[in-house]
Write a protein that holds these residues in place. Structure first.
Motif, PDB file in Angstrom:
ATOM      1  N   GLY A   1      -2.656   0.670  10.151  1.00 55.58           N
ATOM      2  CA  GLY A   1      -3.668   1.427  10.866  1.00 55.58           C
ATOM      3  C   GLY A   1      -4.166   2.637  10.122  1.00 55.58           C
ATOM      4  N   ALA A   2      -3.399   3.139   9.133  1.00 52.55           N
ATOM      5  CA  ALA A   2      -3.840   4.311   8.374  1.00 52.55           C
ATOM      6  C   ALA A   2      -4.923   3.912   7.385  1.00 52.55           C
ATOM      7  CB  ALA A   2      -2.664   4.940   7.643  1.00 52.55           C
ATOM      8  N   GLY A   3      -5.926   4.790   7.250  1.00 55.15           N
ATOM      9  CA  GLY A   3      -7.010   4.470   6.326  1.00 55.15           C
ATOM     10  C   GLY A   3      -7.014   5.300   5.069  1.00 55.15           C
ATOM     11  N   ALA A   4      -6.262   6.406   5.059  1.00 53.93           N
ATOM     12  CA  ALA A   4      -6.258   7.302   3.904  1.00 53.93           C
ATOM     13  C   ALA A   4      -5.067   8.232   4.017  1.00 53.93           C
ATOM     14  CB  ALA A   4      -7.559   8.105   3.846  1.00 53.93           C
ATOM     15  N   VAL A   5      -4.858   9.011   2.972  1.00 50.81           N
ATOM     16  CA  VAL A   5      -3.824  10.037   2.978  1.00 50.81           C
ATOM     17  C   VAL A   5      -4.494  11.389   2.802  1.00 50.81           C
ATOM     18  CG1 VAL A   5      -1.825  10.999   1.753  1.00 50.81           C
ATOM     19  CG2 VAL A   5      -1.981   8.530   2.139  1.00 50.81           C
ATOM     20  N   LEU A   6      -4.231  12.295   3.730  1.00 52.19           N
ATOM     21  CA  LEU A   6      -4.709  13.668   3.656  1.00 52.19           C
ATOM     22  C   LEU A   6      -3.677  14.476   2.885  1.00 52.19           C
ATOM     23  CD1 LEU A   6      -6.659  15.973   4.677  1.00 52.19           C
ATOM     24  CD2 LEU A   6      -5.094  16.183   6.637  1.00 52.19           C
ATOM     25  N   PRO A   7      -4.031  15.037   1.717  1.00 53.13           N
ATOM     26  CA  PRO A   7      -3.044  15.789   0.943  1.00 53.13           C
ATOM     27  C   PRO A   7      -2.494  16.976   1.714  1.00 53.13           C
ATOM     28  CG  PRO A   7      -4.976  15.310  -0.391  1.00 53.13           C
ATOM     29  CD  PRO A   7      -5.320  14.954   1.026  1.00 53.13           C
ATOM     30  N   LEU A   8      -1.241  17.292   1.457  1.00 51.17           N
ATOM     31  CA  LEU A   8      -0.561  18.371   2.164  1.00 51.17           C
ATOM     32  C   LEU A   8      -1.312  19.690   2.003  1.00 51.17           C
ATOM     33  CD1 LEU A   8       2.033  18.685   3.859  1.00 51.17           C
ATOM     34  CD2 LEU A   8       3.212  19.371   1.764  1.00 51.17           C
TER      35      LEU A   8
ATOM     36  N   ASP B   1       0.863  -1.183   0.000  1.00 48.80           N
ATOM     37  CA  ASP B   1       0.000   0.000   0.000  1.00 48.80           C
ATOM     38  C   ASP B   1       0.899   1.232   0.000  1.00 48.80           C
ATOM     39  OD1 ASP B   1      -2.097  -1.741   0.169  1.00 48.80           O
ATOM     40  OD2 ASP B   1      -2.692  -1.206   2.206  1.00 48.80           O
ATOM     41  N   THR B   2       0.697   2.104  -0.975  1.00 47.86           N
ATOM     42  CA  THR B   2       1.612   3.235  -1.137  1.00 47.86           C
ATOM     43  C   THR B   2       0.842   4.542  -1.246  1.00 47.86           C
ATOM     44  OG1 THR B   2       3.362   4.141  -2.561  1.00 47.86           O
ATOM     45  CG2 THR B   2       1.651   2.903  -3.648  1.00 47.86           C
ATOM     46  N   ALA B   3       1.455   5.604  -0.744  1.00 50.35           N
ATOM     47  CA  ALA B   3       0.823   6.917  -0.796  1.00 50.35           C
ATOM     48  C   ALA B   3       0.835   7.449  -2.220  1.00 50.35           C
ATOM     49  CB  ALA B   3       1.539   7.888   0.139  1.00 50.35           C
ATOM     50  N   ALA B   4      -0.313   7.954  -2.669  1.00 50.57           N
ATOM     51  CA  ALA B   4      -0.410   8.531  -4.008  1.00 50.57           C
ATOM     52  C   ALA B   4      -0.128  10.028  -3.999  1.00 50.57           C
ATOM     53  CB  ALA B   4      -1.793   8.269  -4.586  1.00 50.57           C
ATOM     54  N   MET B   5      -0.006  10.639  -2.806  1.00 43.00           N
ATOM     55  CA  MET B   5       0.258  12.069  -2.711  1.00 43.00           C
ATOM     56  C   MET B   5       1.119  12.351  -1.481  1.00 43.00           C
ATOM     57  SD  MET B   5      -3.374  13.891  -3.721  1.00 43.00           S
ATOM     58  CE  MET B   5      -2.551  15.445  -4.067  1.00 43.00           C
ATOM     59  N   ASP B   6       1.816  13.488  -1.509  1.00 37.51           N
ATOM     60  CA  ASP B   6       2.471  13.979  -0.289  1.00 37.51           C
ATOM     61  C   ASP B   6       1.401  14.459   0.677  1.00 37.51           C
ATOM     62  OD1 ASP B   6       4.992  13.563  -1.388  1.00 37.51           O
ATOM     63  OD2 ASP B   6       5.161  15.608  -2.137  1.00 37.51           O
ATOM     64  N   GLY B   7       1.593  14.194   1.976  1.00 36.34           N
ATOM     65  CA  GLY B   7       0.621  14.658   2.962  1.00 36.34           C
ATOM     66  C   GLY B   7       0.775  13.922   4.266  1.00 36.34           C
ATOM     67  N   TYR B   8      -0.357  13.449   4.795  1.00 27.45           N
ATOM     68  CA  TYR B   8      -0.370  12.758   6.089  1.00 27.45           C
ATOM     69  C   TYR B   8      -1.186  11.475   5.955  1.00 27.45           C
ATOM     70  CZ  TYR B   8       1.358  17.150   7.975  1.00 27.45           C
ATOM     71  OH  TYR B   8       2.111  18.276   8.226  1.00 27.45           O
ATOM     72  N   ALA B   9      -0.602  10.351   6.398  1.00 29.68           N
ATOM     73  CA  ALA B   9      -1.349   9.106   6.505  1.00 29.68           C
ATOM     74  C   ALA B   9      -2.125   9.155   7.808  1.00 29.68           C
ATOM     75  CB  ALA B   9      -0.404   7.913   6.484  1.00 29.68           C
ATOM     76  N   VAL B  10      -3.464   9.104   7.726  1.00 31.07           N
ATOM     77  CA  VAL B  10      -4.297   9.361   8.896  1.00 31.07           C
ATOM     78  C   VAL B  10      -5.090   8.117   9.278  1.00 31.07           C
ATOM     79  CG1 VAL B  10      -4.446  11.830   8.370  1.00 31.07           C
ATOM     80  CG2 VAL B  10      -6.181  10.272   7.451  1.00 31.07           C
ATOM     81  N   ALA B  11      -5.343   8.006  10.569  1.00 27.27           N
ATOM     82  CA  ALA B  11      -6.163   6.919  11.105  1.00 27.27           C
ATOM     83  C   ALA B  11      -7.343   7.524  11.845  1.00 27.27           C
ATOM     84  CB  ALA B  11      -5.344   6.034  12.039  1.00 27.27           C
ATOM     85  N   GLY B  12      -8.565   7.126  11.476  1.00 23.01           N
ATOM     86  CA  GLY B  12      -9.762   7.625  12.131  1.00 23.01           C
ATOM     87  C   GLY B  12     -10.001   9.093  11.850  1.00 23.01           C
ATOM     88  N   PRO B  13     -10.963   9.687  12.560  1.00 20.28           N
ATOM     89  CA  PRO B  13     -11.277  11.105  12.351  1.00 20.28           C
ATOM     90  C   PRO B  13     -10.241  12.017  12.996  1.00 20.28           C
ATOM     91  CG  PRO B  13     -12.691  10.174  14.055  1.00 20.28           C
ATOM     92  CD  PRO B  13     -11.895   9.030  13.511  1.00 20.28           C
TER      93      PRO B  13
END
Length: 407
Positions: A118-125, A70-82
Motif C-alpha cells: 500500500g505504500a507508494g513512496a518513502v518520506l525521508p526522515l 521493494d526496499t526503502a532507499a532512505m530512513d524515514g516513513y513509508a507513506v500511502a496517499g497524501p
C-alpha cells in the motif's frame, strides 16, 4: 590514473613444428601464446571463499531479482496517499511488517527494510515533521520516490558477469548477493619453474665470478600475479648435459614448464635441442623485441607447454609478460584484453625493427621511462607501474601500449 585508449591485438596464426624460424612481432607473439591451448583447463566448483583470483567457467547469473523485494532507499516513513499520515507501526531491515497501508497512513521505516503493501513512496526522515497528535506531515512524494523496486538492478536469470571474468572481491560479493554459495571456476594453471645456470648463488652476496639468483624469488610471485600456481621451483646445472631434459620431462604434474636461461644457441644452451629431440610443436621461436629476444613457447603434447625465458632477470620478466601471461590466460579461459595506451616520455634507446619493453611510472596524464632497465637490471621494473611497449618508430611523447604491472 586510468589510461585513455586501447589497441587491439593482431589475429592469431597457426603454430609450427619445432624448427628455427624468423622472429615474430611482439604483438603477434602475444596472440599466438594466448591462442595456443585448444581448450582451457577443466572447470570445477569451489565455495566462494576459495574462488578469489580464479576465473569464471560459466556466466554468473542472478538466482533471484536484485533487490528481491521493494526496499526503502532512505530512513524515514513509508507513506500511502497524501499526508498528513497516521503512523501504523515500524519496519526495520530484516523484519517485514505484515500489514497493508491505507490512504493517509504510514510506517516508520529503515533503509533496506521491506516497503509495506500500500505504500507508494518513502518520506525521508529529514523532510518529515511529527505533530502533537502524532501524525506525520511533509512534502508530497511522487510515486516510487526513495524506493528501490524489486528487480530494478537485475531480474532473476540476468547475466551479471560473463565466463572468463577474473574473480575479485566485488565479483565475490555480487555472487553472494544474488544467492550463490559456490562458483564454477577454472583453477589456476599449474606451473613448474626450472632455473638453469652453473653461475648462480642462491643465498647471500655472490662469490667472485658468480651472480645471485634473482629469478628463483621473482618467478613464483610473477606466476601468481599472472594467474598461475607454481608447483615446483628447481635449479638445474648446465653440466652434465641431459639434466635439463630429465627435469623438463620429469614435471608431469604441471600444465606449463618455465625454463630460464638455456634459450640461446651457446654451448650450454640445451632447451631448443631437447625440444627438437622430443618432437615438440613450436608456437613462438624468438620475438622481435628487446630485451627477451630469444624467448620461446612450445607444446610437448598431452596439454603440456614449455616457455623458455632468457636468463637475465629483466629480460626474463619482459619475456614472461609476453608469452607466459597470455598462455596462462588462454589456459584459464580468459580473453586477451587489448592494452591501454598513454603518452610516454623519456629516453629509450632505438632498436631498428624491434619493439622495446621499458618500465614506466605514472607522470600526470601520461607515463615516464624509469631509470635502470638493462637486460640484467631490475631497478626500473621494481618501481614501475607498467611496461611500455615501444614500437621502432615511436616519437617521444607519443602514445604506446602498456602492460600494467601487478601491485
Amino acid at each position: 590514473m586510468p589510461p585513455a585508449t586501447v589497441t587491439a591485438p593482431t589475429p592469431p596464426a597457426t603454430a609450427r613444428s619445432c624448427a628455427s624460424s624468423p622472429a615474430v612481432s611482439w604483438a603477434h607473439a602475444r596472440v599466438l601464446a594466448h591462442g595456443a591451448p585448444s581448450r582451457p583447463v577443466p572447470a570445477r566448483a569451489v565455495p566462494l571463499r576459495e574462488a578469489a583470483g580464479l576465473t569464471l567457467a560459466e556466466d554468473l547469473c542472478a538466482l533471484h531479482p536484485l533487490p528481491s523485494f521493494d526496499t526503502a532507499a532512505m530512513d524515514g516513513y513509508a507513506v500511502a496517499g497524501p499526508g498528513p499520515w497516521r503512523v501504523r507501526g515500524t519496519v526495520r531491515a530484516g523484519a517485514p511488517w505484515e500489514g497493508v497501508l491505507g490512504a493517509g497512513e504510514c510506517t516508520a521505516i529503515s533503509t533496506g527494510a521491506v516497503v509495506p503493501g500500500g505504500a507508494g513512496a518513502v518520506l525521508p526522515l529529514e523532510s518529515a515533521a511529527v505533530g502533537d497528535d502524532g501524525r506525520v506531515s511533509g512534502p508530497a512524494m511522487p510515486p516510487g520516490r526513495h524506493v528501490r523496486r524489486a528487480g530494478e538492478d537485475a531480474p532473476a536469470g540476468a547475466r551479471l558477469a560473463p565466463a572468463g571474468s577474473r574473480i575479485g572481491p566485488a565479483l565475490l560479493g555480487l555472487a553472494a548477493s544474488c544467492g550463490h554459495d559456490a562458483l564454477a571456476v577454472r583453477p589456476r594453471p599449474r606451473v613448474g619453474v626450472l632455473i638453469t645456470g652453473d653461475e648462480l648463488d642462491r643465498t647471500g652476496r655472490p662469490r667472485p665470478g658468480r651472480v645471485r639468483d634473482a629469478l628463483g624469488p621473482l618467478l613464483p610471485a610473477l606466476v601468481t600475479s599472472l594467474g598461475g600456481e607454481t608447483r615446483h621451483t628447481r635449479h638445474v646445472p648446465d653440466r652434465p648435459a641431459g639434466l635439463l631434459s630429465q627435469a623438463v620431462h620429469g614435471m608431469r604434474d604441471v600444465d606449463v614448464v618455465v625454463v630460464t636461461g638455456s634459450t640461446s644457441v651457446g654451448a650450454t644452451d640445451q632447451l631448443r635441442r631437447l625440444l627438437a629431440e622430443a618432437g615438440a610443436r613450436t608456437v613462438v621461436d624468438t620475438v622481435a623485441c628487446r630485451p627477451g629476444h630469444p624467448m620461446l613457447l612450445a607444446g610437448l603434447g598431452a596439454g603440456r607447454w614449455v616457455v623458455g625465458l632468457p636468463g637475465n632477470p629483466y629480460a626474463a620478466l619482459a619475456a614472461a609478460h609476453t608469452l607466459l601471461g597470455p598462455l596462462l590466460g588462454g589456459l584459464s579461459g580468459r580473453a586477451l584484453e587489448p592494452l591501454p595506451q598513454v603518452p610516454v616520455r623519456g629516453a629509450v634507446r632505438p632498436a631498428p625493427g624491434l619493439t622495446r619493453l621499458v618500465p614506466v611510472a605514472w607522470d600526470g596524464a601520461g607515463a615516464r621511462v624509469a631509470d635502470g632497465h638493462g637486460a640484467a637490471f631490475l631497478r626500473g621494473a621494481a618501481v614501475a607501474d607498467a611496461l611500455a611497449v615501444v614500437p621502432p618508430d615511436w616519437i617521444e611523447g607519443g602514445p604506446v601500449p602498456l602492460l600494467l604491472m601487478p601491485a
